[in-house]
Design an enzyme around this catalytic site. Structure first.
Site, PDB file in Angstrom:
ATOM      1  N   GLU A   1       0.787  -1.184  -0.107  1.00 29.86           N
ATOM      2  CA  GLU A   1       0.039   0.301   0.079  1.00 29.86           C
ATOM      3  C   GLU A   1       0.869   1.263  -0.117  1.00 29.86           C
ATOM      4  OE1 GLU A   1      -1.438   2.957   3.092  1.00 29.86           O
ATOM      5  OE2 GLU A   1      -2.200   0.784   3.572  1.00 29.86           O
ATOM      6  N   HIS A   2       1.895   1.407   0.856  1.00 30.75           N
ATOM      7  CA  HIS A   2       2.815   2.334   0.864  1.00 30.75           C
ATOM      8  C   HIS A   2       3.651   2.724  -0.600  1.00 30.75           C
ATOM      9  CE1 HIS A   2       3.525   3.709   5.394  1.00 30.75           C
ATOM     10  NE2 HIS A   2       2.425   2.818   5.214  1.00 30.75           N
TER      11      HIS A   2
END
Length: 449
Positions: free
Chosen positions: A77-78
């Site tokens: 996600e990052h």
């Protein structure tokens, strides 16, 4: 329900199927299109708004990781914001911020969401940017190392927040080594050795078109959104051969929970954080509407039994509440309190006594009415912005495989009877309770309870 087909350009055999799901008097027109790839697009047109919330939801969360992969979904996600083949990390953020929009993402145990909120006129930009970062991230090796450091700092920050940490400790008390009992972020031990190749493999195996739901709500046109999504995804790894949408995560077999346990995380804090609770019900259980009412009565607001008894009448805690978490095949019900370490025993005694009382004698007609009113009011008031409406579309499709109309949901709450709530209370609150405590205690302080 009406339906119509939207054909692909000439020469294409596969067709996108569009349906009108509802014309809700409490909202806008909801439409759903299934692209040939199996990716789904849902929109709710609300002409009175001047904004649009746009989200890309992936049916992948931390429970889909193996032990050594713990934290991969969150790590990914990052990384998706760090750059694509078309845009750098700065360009991703600056293009949205230049029009006053906002973008973010979050990972849960069962899904991941990437979203943006913009003015209606800037929706084409938001669709292009968000589809680009989800479909075509490069996951450059230097970015992996940079974000590894960021995530390790995030984990350390979480460890410095005992009010958050106690919830993770409680999940571990109930689920043990099952993925539902693990930290969404992973741990220092799993994140530190994780390689780019592992994350890249997780990305390409899990982020497939049939696993993705795109949802948007606000001043929009459904056909235009579908067209823009198809343009943004053309030529990316999500522009794939025809496939059926993935089925929503099944409710069986149920997750095996461990026997009731007491877990203590010794920490020199000024306040002790405690959670007492048990395994609950899954999100498709028909009793979930009764559970919402029961939760409101027990600890869902300032008029609830636990708040009145523990805070208002005795002043033992500033924060005390109950909550329910529900997954495809399991759930949790728990009571949280933050209090002075010397008051923990009294708070726990009062909590146990109240839970036992409700399990044995149930709630009153007046409490039933108040609990139902709270459920209905909080739900409708929660639909006052485009973000919550976008989330409702995506969760209905991703988690349930259908979107329950607002009026039907309110009717289901209205239909809850006193027998429904009291029967659930007799079952749920009589279950063996696990305890999680973060505070200045020895690990064995609560072992005999």
């Amino acid at each position: 329900m009406t339906s119509s087909e939207v054909a692909r350009p000439a020469g294409g055999a596969a067709r996108a199927i569009t349906r009108t799901l509802s014309d809700d008097p409490l909202g806008g027109t909801v439409r759903r299109t299934v692209l040939p790839s199996g990716l789904r697009v849902l929109t709710e047109a609300i002409p009175a708004m001047r904004s649009v919330s746009f989200g890309i939801w992936v049916a992948v969360g931390s429970r889909d990781e193996t032990g050594p992969q713990a934290g991969a979904a969150h790590f990914l996600e990052h990384l998706l914001f760090k750059g694509t083949n078309k845009r750098s990390a700065l360009e991703i953020s600056s293009e949205i911020e230049a029009v006053g929009g906002e973008t973010n993402a979050f990972t849960t145990k069962e899904y991941t969401c990437y979203y943006a909120r913009v003015l209606d006129e800037d929706l084409p930009l938001a669709i292009d940017v968000m589809c680009d970062l989800v479909a075509d991230s490069v996951l450059a090796a230097p970015d992996v190392e940079t974000e590894r450091g960021v995530i390790l700092e995030e984990i350390a920050m979480h460890d410095d927040e005992p009010g958050d940490e106690v919830h993770d400790l409680f999940a571990r008390a109930v689920y043990g080594d099952h993925p539902l009992g693990r930290l969404i972020s992973g741990t220092e031990e799993t994140v530190t050795p994780m390689t780019r190749r592992q994350i890249q493999s997780f990305y390409r195996r899990r982020y497939t078109a049939p696993q993705i739901v795109i949802a948007a709500a606000g001043n929009l046109d459904h056909a235009a959104v579908v067209k823009l999504v198809r343009q943004a995804l053309r030529g990316t790894p999500l522009d794939t051969d025809p496939a059926a949408p993935a089925a929503h995560r099944p409710a069986t077999p149920a997750v095996r929970t461990r026997p009731a346990a007491n877990l203590v995380e010794p920490k020199e804090t000024e306040q002790a954080h405690v959670i007492l609770g048990c395994p609950g019900i899954d999100r498709t259980d028909e009793r979930r509407f009764a559970l919402g009412v029961l939760n409101n009565v027990l600890g869902g607001g300032m008029s609830s039994r636990l708040f009145q008894e523990i805070r208002e009448q005795r002043g033992l805690a500033y924060s005390v509440y109950s909550y329910a978490s529900q997954y495809a095949d399991s759930g949790l019900f728990a009571v949280y309190a933050g209090c002075a370490p010397g008051k923990v025993d009294e708070v726990l005694d009062l909590t146990r006594a109240e839970l036992q009382r409700v399990a044995a004698t149930g709630i009153t007609e007046g409490e039933l009415a108040r609990g139902k009113g709270m459920s209905k009011g909080s739900f409708v008031l929660g639909l006052e912005d485009t973000g919550s409406r976008m989330s409702r579309l995506a969760k209905g499709e991703l988690l349930y495989g259908n979107l329950m109309p607002v009026d039907e949901l309110l009717a289901r709450v209205d239909a809850v009877t006193l027998d429904d709530v009291n029967g659930l209370a007799a079952d749920l609150l009589a279950r063996p309770m696990s305890l999680a405590v973060v505070g200045p205690f020895d690990e064995s302080a609560f072992a005999a309870r």
